[in-house]
Scaffold this active site. Structure first.
Site, PDB file in Angstrom:
ATOM      1  CG  ASP A 153    -103.344  20.008  62.809  1.00  0.00           C
ATOM      2  OD1 ASP A 153    -103.976  18.948  62.340  1.00  0.00           O
ATOM      3  OD2 ASP A 153    -103.331  21.191  62.449  1.00  0.00           O
ATOM      4  CG  ASP A 208    -102.439  19.213  56.335  1.00  0.00           C
ATOM      5  OD1 ASP A 208    -101.527  19.250  55.591  1.00  0.00           O
ATOM      6  OD2 ASP A 208    -102.926  18.323  56.684  1.00  0.00           O
TER       7      ASP A 208
END
Length: 222
Positions: free
Chosen positions: A8, A10
């Site tokens: 991922d 953020d």
């Protein structure tokens, strides 16, 4: 055998999530309103669950100049993000993955301009074979489309990849796509339920990649 690691972005590579929340809290406070974390948490890891402008207008009972609010929020948020370092263990995971011959990808609900811009600024872009973003799919997390797109670009099966996620929405997306998912919460998402992940660790620095691979079902990497 594990052939790829999908990050991922953020809150996992760079903590953009706390600055985002804090800057929106400042906007709400300036308008005499409040933004509880329980409300904000719905949007972490996705783009489809919460509209901060609409929620602000609902509290005020009137419309706001959304462009003015957007510019104020972005200025405050960007200043905070600029002060953030890459999260602990990220550089080590990238280095170890490359040493082991694993492919690296990113699957993010944010825009390509946002993700690639920060990865370039942080001198990380060149390490990732693929970056899938909201520009590439009809729906973002918790829908599995981002992870399915990443797997296709990497040329691996779900059981050959590990997802590294920090939020419930991201974990659900990874699991729906069939990946083994490791939850790595940050200062915000440690307050959220992450039990759907296959494994949870306090940071990437707490569990080196070779040790993670040894804990995998079947234990192996190509």
């Amino acid at each position: 055998m594990i052939r790829a690691i999908v990050f991922d972005f953020d809150g996992l590579i760079l903590d953009t999530e706390l600055p985002e929340f804090q800057s929106w809290q400042e906007i709400y406070t300036a308008h005499g309103c409040t933004l509880p974390f329980a409300v904000w948490a719905r949007c972490i890891g996705t783009t489809e669950a919460f509209d901060p402008y609409a929620y602000l207008e609902e509290q005020l009972g009137r419309a706001v100049d959304r462009e003015v609010v957007r510019l104020q929020q972005r200025q405050q948020c960007d200043a905070r993000i600029a002060a953030q370092a890459v999260l602990p263990g990220v550089h080590d995971y990238i280095a170890e993955a490359r040493r082991l011959g694993l492919q690296l990808g990113v699957a993010s609900s944010s825009s390509r301009a946002w993700v690639s811009g920060h990865l370039t600024r942080l001198d990380l872009q060149q390490h990732f074979v693929c970056i899938t973003c909201r520009d590439d799919v009809p729906r973002t997390k918790p829908d599995p489309a981002l992870y399915r797109a990443a797997l296709a670009m990497l040329g691996v099966r779900p059981e050959e990849a590990i997802a590294l996620e920090d939020s419930p929405n991201g974990i659900l997306a990874a699991k729906r796509a069939g990946l083994f998912c490791v939850a790595v919460p940050n200062v915000l998402t440690c307050q959220l339920p992450l039990g759907q992940a296959d494994l949870q660790i306090p940071s990437l620095a707490a569990l080196p990649l070779p040790e993670l691979l040894r804990r995998m079902p079947g234990s192996g990497a190509l």
